[in-house]
Motif scaffolding. Structure first.
Motif, mmCIF file in Angstrom:
data_model
loop_
_atom_site.group_PDB
_atom_site.id
_atom_site.type_symbol
_atom_site.label_atom_id
_atom_site.label_comp_id
_atom_site.label_asym_id
_atom_site.label_seq_id
_atom_site.Cartn_x
_atom_site.Cartn_y
_atom_site.Cartn_z
ATOM 1 N N SER A 286 0.813 -1.212 0.000
ATOM 2 C CA SER A 286 0.000 0.000 0.000
ATOM 3 C C SER A 286 0.845 1.259 0.000
ATOM 4 O O SER A 286 0.328 2.346 0.067
ATOM 5 N N ARG A 288 4.046 3.736 -1.638
ATOM 6 C CA ARG A 288 4.580 4.073 -2.939
ATOM 7 C C ARG A 288 5.726 3.146 -3.265
ATOM 8 O O ARG A 288 6.409 2.647 -2.380
ATOM 9 N N GLU A 309 9.479 -0.267 7.345
ATOM 10 C CA GLU A 309 10.187 0.335 6.223
ATOM 11 C C GLU A 309 11.679 0.294 6.492
ATOM 12 O O GLU A 309 12.126 0.576 7.599
ATOM 13 N N ASP A 629 -43.670 16.045 -6.855
ATOM 14 C CA ASP A 629 -43.249 17.346 -7.372
ATOM 15 C C ASP A 629 -41.765 17.416 -7.585
ATOM 16 O O ASP A 629 -41.002 17.534 -6.647
ATOM 17 N N GLN A 632 -39.963 22.190 -12.017
ATOM 18 C CA GLN A 632 -39.436 23.505 -11.660
ATOM 19 C C GLN A 632 -40.560 24.516 -11.432
ATOM 20 O O GLN A 632 -40.395 25.512 -10.767
ATOM 21 N N TYR A 633 -41.697 24.217 -12.031
ATOM 22 C CA TYR A 633 -42.771 25.198 -11.960
ATOM 23 C C TYR A 633 -44.096 24.495 -12.117
ATOM 24 O O TYR A 633 -44.248 23.593 -12.943
ATOM 25 N N SER A 634 -45.048 24.872 -11.285
ATOM 26 C CA SER A 634 -46.384 24.344 -11.467
ATOM 27 C C SER A 634 -47.358 25.373 -10.921
ATOM 28 O O SER A 634 -46.996 26.228 -10.104
ATOM 29 N N ILE A 635 -48.574 25.293 -11.386
ATOM 30 C CA ILE A 635 -49.621 26.136 -10.818
ATOM 31 C C ILE A 635 -50.588 25.201 -10.120
ATOM 32 O O ILE A 635 -51.124 24.273 -10.728
ATOM 33 N N GLU A 636 -50.723 25.393 -8.813
ATOM 34 C CA GLU A 636 -51.527 24.482 -8.024
ATOM 35 C C GLU A 636 -52.648 25.240 -7.349
ATOM 36 O O GLU A 636 -52.609 26.467 -7.256
ATOM 37 N N VAL A 637 -53.609 24.496 -6.872
ATOM 38 C CA VAL A 637 -54.701 25.122 -6.128
ATOM 39 C C VAL A 637 -54.629 24.621 -4.699
ATOM 40 O O VAL A 637 -54.502 23.423 -4.464
ATOM 41 N N ILE A 638 -54.628 25.552 -3.762
ATOM 42 C CA ILE A 638 -54.667 25.138 -2.359
ATOM 43 C C ILE A 638 -55.906 25.741 -1.723
ATOM 44 O O ILE A 638 -56.479 26.715 -2.225
ATOM 45 N N GLU A 639 -56.294 25.153 -0.641
ATOM 46 C CA GLU A 639 -57.434 25.694 0.088
ATOM 47 C C GLU A 639 -57.039 25.845 1.549
ATOM 48 O O GLU A 639 -56.442 24.943 2.138
ATOM 49 N N LEU A 640 -57.317 26.986 2.075
ATOM 50 C CA LEU A 640 -57.099 27.202 3.503
ATOM 51 C C LEU A 640 -58.456 27.316 4.182
ATOM 52 O O LEU A 640 -59.408 27.813 3.590
ATOM 53 N N PHE A 641 -58.537 26.847 5.401
ATOM 54 C CA PHE A 641 -59.819 26.882 6.119
ATOM 55 C C PHE A 641 -59.772 27.912 7.225
ATOM 56 O O PHE A 641 -58.721 28.133 7.819
ATOM 57 N N VAL B 6 -51.815 28.966 -6.799
ATOM 58 C CA VAL B 6 -50.432 29.171 -6.355
ATOM 59 C C VAL B 6 -49.462 28.907 -7.500
ATOM 60 O O VAL B 6 -49.491 27.832 -8.111
ATOM 61 N N ARG B 8 -46.111 27.816 -8.055
ATOM 62 C CA ARG B 8 -45.045 27.184 -7.262
ATOM 63 C C ARG B 8 -43.756 27.263 -8.076
ATOM 64 O O ARG B 8 -43.573 26.542 -9.045
ATOM 65 N N ASP B 371 -55.153 20.125 -6.850
ATOM 66 C CA ASP B 371 -54.852 19.869 -8.257
ATOM 67 C C ASP B 371 -53.670 20.689 -8.726
ATOM 68 O O ASP B 371 -53.405 21.772 -8.217
#
Lengths: 641, 686
Positions: A286, A288, A309, A629, A632-641, B6, B8, B371
């Protein structure tokens, strides 16, 4: 395991003009184990006290004269012998101051070497292959010397040594002739000469070094080629006498050393024991290239055990090289401007503990604390306490223990004495005394057939200070006496039982204990083959029985001491089948057993394939999750309550 | 509450640079952090590790080491210069060539009177620290081979210097080398390689501890120059060392990404007198080289190639689990790098070396919650604007109409006119900027794009009027407090009347832009504001601080609003206060004035002021519960904080005028994947 200890320089070396020449012709022992007789390449012989690194005396021939063979010590007359200018034999004692005034005789032919070994008379090997005992030669120095090697064929000696067996004396020398190499084995009294041809290496390169040793009434010749191959050839001591002509010398490859790029230049291999070879002048696998190392290799496992050595160029001699000498646990290596002495130690390890399957960890816990002392380490002081203390403790034990009852007393008295000794000794003392006592008792039992002290021996084994290598005959003795209790104890407590003994135990009885001893597959299988078919069938039936028992209550199983694990059982089944499959297939009464095992294997294979499928599905599920996911890019729908 | 479309966005290739050096000022509790690109960040450890200041980098500047002298910060680097920083104007105060070749290290003595630097040419140079500058005093005996690391003995009379294959100890008064400690090389193949002593510390009892490239931590007796103990801790390099203030603990950072602690303790309970340095703990919070380390009172702070700053609290120093006892990783800057033109649907990304302008994509129709909508148009990179000169971009702004773009470096401000005509974009540099506009800490456009505000020195704001034909300096708004600290936040109202600024002194000033005068000062709160915004209809100023507190201040009435008082009275929910990243953006929903939108790195939140505030017993993160309830049951479970954790590693959240949200994510995994491969580590069964 082998160890190289810290070395020291015995003496400085004068650089010779020729770069390939060694400054040292030879190193020999004399009557004192701490002495070394060093012959340099020109005119001087120096006697050193090795441990002090101090010269005790030095003898030189006149200018113009040349020492042509290393000085040796005549163990019978306590004289030194050297040859100058090929033909002049000089003999002197340590107290002689001048070599010139010493006895000298001129012989009629050129001398190659004078060889000497304890227990034998020095022999003179002439360059043309003739051999004479020194005494007889000196009584008539001018006697005619025959030619064994023909001058015209240009057969020349490359290397030589002598070996003194019990009552026999051998001179071995190798020659080179037109690229062929031969080994001559010259027996003395009666004189016979046998010539062997060495197998030619593909590269046609000459061997770099030879080393010969006597083992089990065989001469083992170890030789190294520039491509890193170390071969071993074995010549029987009581070989076929009177066979005419040249015989081929079969060889076996013991070791293939990594040589890096190119080939080895100057290198030398020397056998240290059955399993260990020291090699100098080769690169470290091992490190040189361009650096020389001293390495100890285990030839059984092809493993590098220790390395160091070597600073500076390893010095070599012309022709067959001798660049390492090995005496009494010390390696002498000339390198650079110094001659180094490097003590080494090759422990004869239990193969099982070195490489074998170890005990089940749950069981091993309590036992792992048991030291496996070997007499060597105890006596040589390889313990933290240092040597002086050990010597003291030995004395104290030996004086305290009255050996008398053990040697002559009846069984009951021996048992009482052992009990008393064991209960009072401290750990260090105990290890020494227990080992000695066990050996003594075993030896006595072997001599006096009527004497057998099972209680005392069992007590000694229970101290856990014993191991198999300390008293190898104990377990065999117990087997002989069918003392299964002691056998079981040994199997439980000894960490280093050789495979052959394990099998011997198997033949006599089958127990839990045997299955749990450490072993290594490769070594066990040959010994397992010694079992006969009914034994194997019985053993397999037993294994199947405990296997079934375990697999039924695998969940309720509590870890019981001295019960083998599932894995151990399966391993043994596999090993037995490996060793005896062909026999078992032929045996009619093994049929049922084998088909049972086969159906078991089938069900296991099926189970594993199902598990594999499940694993695959789970992995797919895993993969599906993050794939959601990554864009690089998407358009999504979210819902907040 | 409702549905949101959104956008993203994951195409902002933000890439932080590796941490190279750090220095902790125990007195001010400020950590100075030097990165590979030459930028320096100041974190306030007394205020929730808030990243208070950022001094932008420069192409030619490199930082090998940082060092505090009192409140003054010095750096030295391989460009051979020593730099002192102007922490009020966030720029180098001066740089001094040391004439010793590249500088590997800089350190001050405990008295703060002298700086020592280690140079490539083998010299240790001493500089005297003067009132306004530093002055070269003398060289210590020059050595063969570079000086990699230095450490002063606390008495100031000796210096230990880590070199190649050795450590030298210098007597400072005479300048003579008095000890030479030889450091072994590595084993096997690395034996031929010189060992670099990357780091040394010199303790009061004259113990020297070194870390080197052969993976060793070695303890030496500085009196005799003898090796006391070698700890082989890694196969790779030991890069950084830091000693605790009481010298009872030393931490080391390795190339494997581990931080290993050594403590000066008695190995057995019986012999409390015989203390020795014992390896105690190993922390693995990094994947790459740990290049910079600081052991502070209650924590180990580490940083390196993997760009994150890790604060690892030492749990034995805490009596109970609390906010301060949690491991903290600072991965993102505490300021905005993304600007959104709400009307135009454009995004501006700020990099140190360039700006990128993107147009968001469009989708068809509608979808159910959860979606992904089909894309009608993909997002498009409109512009890639490279900066001019060596200085890195420190701030930028995009007008909401998308017609103006501005950025500033330390040395200049540039303003551009953008014209987007369907698919064509044209960019024109505005030629003559007012001379007074030399550089800015913050930039913002008024919402009608008629003015540009530039935060300048001493918390002042320059007002620049913009028109098609020219751009004209109008006025400088100055705070009354006389603060010299830089402005780090600036926002203006939609009606164009109000401008609010926040500086590192935690002061918030509100100016009347129409009258060009200071309107009011918001009562100073003890924690630095990390985000603020002015409500489009009520003109209430909402502020979120580094300690996660939220305040709402009525600019018109010059007082906190009732909602803010109610919130303070009731207190924020513990789960809100326990979050470990600051809110970096506050925005509003013009269509629904009750809603305040905020985000930090790990969540996005809409505060509905019309709903009851949660008390400690309320389920705080209740979106999942609400989703599972029926319409009738829901109202009784609602509270004001609506938190969405669907989006992670958030750099920006904004609300476009068409009511769609823009979430800019930068997954940490994407950052990690761009790092160089870590050192190879043997894993089981490979």
């Amino acid at each position: 395991m082998a160890t190289l200890f810290e070395g020291f320089t015995l003496c400085g070396l004068v650089q010779t003009q020729s770069a390939s020449d060694s400054a040292i012709q030879g190193i020999e022992l004399d009557g004192d184990s701490d002495h070394a007789v060093v012959t340099d390449s020109t005119r001087a012989v120096t006697l050193y006290k090795v441990s002090d690194q101090k010269p005790l005396g030095s003898w030189t021939v006149k200018q113009g004269q040349l020492l042509t063979c290393p000085a040796v010590f005549n163990f019978q007359t306590n004289e030194y012998v050297v040859v100058s200018d090929n033909k002049v034999i000089r003999v002197w004692k340590e107290e002689d101051l001048h070599l010139d005034k010493a006895f000298k005789a001129t012989v009629s032919a050129d001398v190659w070497r004078v060889h000497s070994a304890p227990g034998g008379e020095p022999v003179v090997l002439f360059q043309r292959g003739a051999v004479r005992l020194l005494d007889s030669l000196l009584s008539a120095p001018q006697q005619p010397i025959e030619d064994i090697l023909s001058e015209e064929e240009k057969e020349v000696i490359r290397w030589s040594t002598n070996i003194v067996a019990e009552k026999q004396h051998f001179v071995l020398f190798t020659t080179e002739q037109k690229g062929e190499h031969f080994l001559y084995v010259q027996r003395l009294n009666p004189n016979t000469l046998q010539k062997y041809r060495l197998e030619r290496e593909d590269s046609r390169a000459p061997p770099l070094s030879f080393s010969a040793s006597l083992r089990d009434k065989h001469i083992n010749l170890l030789y190294l080629y520039p491509n890193g191959c170390v071969y071993q050839s074995v010549v029987a001591v009581q070989g076929p006498v009177g066979l005419e002509g040249v015989q081929a010398l079969p060889r076996s490859l013991r070791l293939r050393l990594p040589v890096g790029e190119g080939e080895l230049g100057a290198a030398s291999a020397v056998a240290l024991d059955e399993a260990h070879v020291a090699v100098v002048g080769m690169p470290h696998p091992s490190a040189r290239t361009g650096k020389d190392f001293l390495c100890i290799w285990n030839t059984n496992f092809q493993t590098l055990q220790a390395d160091k050595e070597m600073v500076g160029r390893i010095c070599g001699q012309v022709g067959i090289l001798r660049i390492v000498w090995c005496y009494l646990g010390k390696l002498f290596v000339p390198h650079g401007k110094a001659l180094s002495v490097i003590p080494y130690e090759c422990q004869k390890s239990s193969l099982a503990s070195a490489l074998g399957k170890l005990r089940h960890p749950g069981i091993a816990v309590s036992k792992s604390s048991v030291a496996i002392p070997s007499w060597n380490t105890l006596l040589h002081g390889d313990q933290p306490q240092g040597p002086t203390k050990i010597v003291d403790s030995r004395k104290s034990v030996l004086t305290v223990v009255h050996l008398q009852p053990f040697q002559t007393g009846p069984v009951e008295e021996v048992r009482r004495e052992v009990e008393a000794l064991v209960s009072r000794g401290d750990a260090q003392d105990l290890q020494l005394s227990v080992g000695r006592l066990a050996c003594q008792l075993v030896a006595r039992s072997q001599v006096e057939t009527a004497f057998y002290a099972p209680g005392a021996l069992a007590r000694l084994v229970k101290t856990q200070c014993l191991c198999h290598s300390m008293c190898p005959d104990l377990l065999l003795l117990a087997l002989e006496h069918k003392d299964y209790f002691l056998c079981q104890l040994c199997l439980q407590l000894f960490p280093d039982i050789p495979e052959v003994v394990t099998c011997a135990c198997l033949k006599t009885f089958i127990g839990n204990e045997v299955l749990q001893t450490p072993y290594s597959d490769n070594l066990l299988v040959p010994h397992l083959k010694d079992l006969n078919a009914p034994q194997v069938i019985l053993f397999l039936q037993y294994l199947q029985f405990i296997y079934l028992k375990y697999s039924q209550d695998v969940y309720t199983q509590t870890p019981v001491l001295r019960s083998p694990t599932m894995t151990q059982i399966i391993d043994w089944v596999c090993l037995l089948l490996d060793a005896h499959f062909t026999v078992l297939v032929m045996a009619p009464d093994a049929k049922g057993l084998l088909s049972n095992l086969q159906s078991f294997v089938k069900s296991q294979v099926k189970l594993f394939s199902e598990l594999g499928k499940i694993e695959g599905s789970l992995q797919e599920l895993h993969k599906m999750k993050p794939s959601k996911d990554i864009s690089q890019y998407s358009i999504e729908v979210i819902e907040l309550f | 509450m409702g549905e949101f479309k959104v956008h993203r966005v994951r195409f902002f290739d933000y890439m932080p640079t590796a941490i190279r050096a750090m220095a902790f000022n125990a007195h001010t509790e400020r950590l100075a952090l030097g990165r590979m690109d030459g930028s320096v960040e100041i974190f306030n450890f007394a205020d929730h590790y808030f990243q208070e200041k950022v001094i932008p980098g420069k192409d030619s500047r490199s930082i090998e080491a940082l060092c505090w002298v009192g409140g003054r910060l010095f750096s030295a680097g391989l460009n051979g210069e020593i730099t002192e920083y102007d922490l009020e104007n966030l720029r180098p105060k001066y740089s001094l060539e040391a004439y010793g070749g590249p500088i590997w290290t800089i350190t001050s003595n405990s008295q703060g009177a002298h700086l020592a630097i280690g140079c490539e040419d083998g010299t240790v140079k001493l500089f005297e620290v003067l009132e306004e500058s530093i002055q070269f005093e003398r060289n210590l005996d020059r050595q063969k081979g570079r000086i990699i690391s230095l450490s002063w003995h606390p008495s100031g009379t000796q210096i230990a210097a880590g070199m190649m294959d050795m450590i030298r100890v210098f007597d400072v008064p005479t300048g003579r080398a008095v000890q030479r400690l030889l450091v072994d090389r590595g084993f096997g193949g690395s034996k031929s390689r010189e060992t670099v002593v990357w780091s040394v510390v010199f303790l009061s009892d004259c113990t020297i501890i070194s870390g080197d490239s052969a993976g060793k931590v070695q303890v030496w007796d500085g009196h005799t120059g003898t090796l006391v103990k070698t700890h082989l801790v890694t196969k790779w390099d030991v890069l950084a060392l830091s000693v605790s203030k009481d010298e009872s603990s030393v931490v080391v950072g390795t190339s494997e990404g581990t931080v290993i602690q050594f403590q000066f303790i008695a190995p057995t309970l019986q012999q409390q007198q015989d203390k020795e340095w014992v390896r105690t703990r190993t922390f693995k919070n990094h994947t790459h080289d740990v290049r910079a380390l600081a052991e502070i009172e209650t924590a180990i702070v580490s940083g390196g190639m993997d760009t994150q700053l890790v604060v690892r609290p030492l749990l034995e120093k805490f009596d109970e689990r609390s906010h301060a006892s949690a491991l903290r990783k600072i991965q993102f800057p505490h300021r905005n790098l993304v600007f959104c033109a709400k009307k135009a649907g454009l995004l501006l990304f700020q990099f140190p070396g360039q700006l990128e302008l993107w147009r968001l994509g469009e989708s068809d129709g509608h979808g159910k919650p959860g979606d992904s909508l089909p894309l009608k148009r993909k997002p498009e990179k409109l512009l890639h604007l490279k900066r001019k000169g060596e200085d890195h971009i420190c701030c930028s702004a995009l007008s909401s109409c998308g017609g103006w773009l501005a950025y500033s470096t330390m040395s200049s401000v540039r303003l551009y006119r953008l014209q987007t005509d369907n698919n064509d974009i044209s960019i024109t540099k505005v030629p003559k900027l007012p001379k007074i506009l030399r550089s800015a800490h913050q930039l913002c456009f008024s919402s009608d794009s008629s003015k540009l505000f530039a935060a300048s020195s001493q918390s002042s704001v320059l007002v620049i009027a913009l028109s098609q034909s020219e751009c004209k300096y109008v006025h400088t708004l100055k705070p009354k407090s006389g603060s010299r600290q830089p402005i780090h936040l600036m926002t203006n109202s939609v009606d164009g009347k109000w401008l609010a600024t926040a500086n590192s002194d935690c002061e918030i000033h509100v100016y009347n832009v129409q009258k060009l005068k200071l309107h009011c000062i918001v009562p100073v709160y003890g924690s630095c504001p990390s985000a603020m915004g002015i409500h489009p209809t009520t003109n209430n100023l909402t502020m979120v601080h580094a300690d996660q507190q939220i305040f709402e201040y009525s600019i018109v009435e010059k007082q906190y609003t009732d909602w803010s008082r109610k919130l303070q009275k009731q207190g924020l929910h513990n789960l809100w206060l326990d979050r470990d990243t600051p809110v970096t953006h506050v925005t509003f929903n013009p269509k629904n004035p009750e809603q305040i939108l905020l985000h930090d790195m790990h969540m996005f939140c809409i505060i509905d002021q019309s709903l009851p505030l949660p008390d400690q017993k309320t389920q705080f993160y209740n979106q999942m519960t609400l989703r599972s309830l029926s319409e009738q049951e829901r109202p009784s479970h609602l509270h004001a904080f609506k938190i969405c954790k669907t989006f992670q590693d958030l750099l920006s959240v904004s609300l476009l005028d068409d009511q769609s949200l823009v979430m800019v994510e930068r997954p940490l995994l994407a950052i990690t994947s761009q790092l160089p491969a870590p050192v190879r580590q043997k894993k089981f069964a490979t």
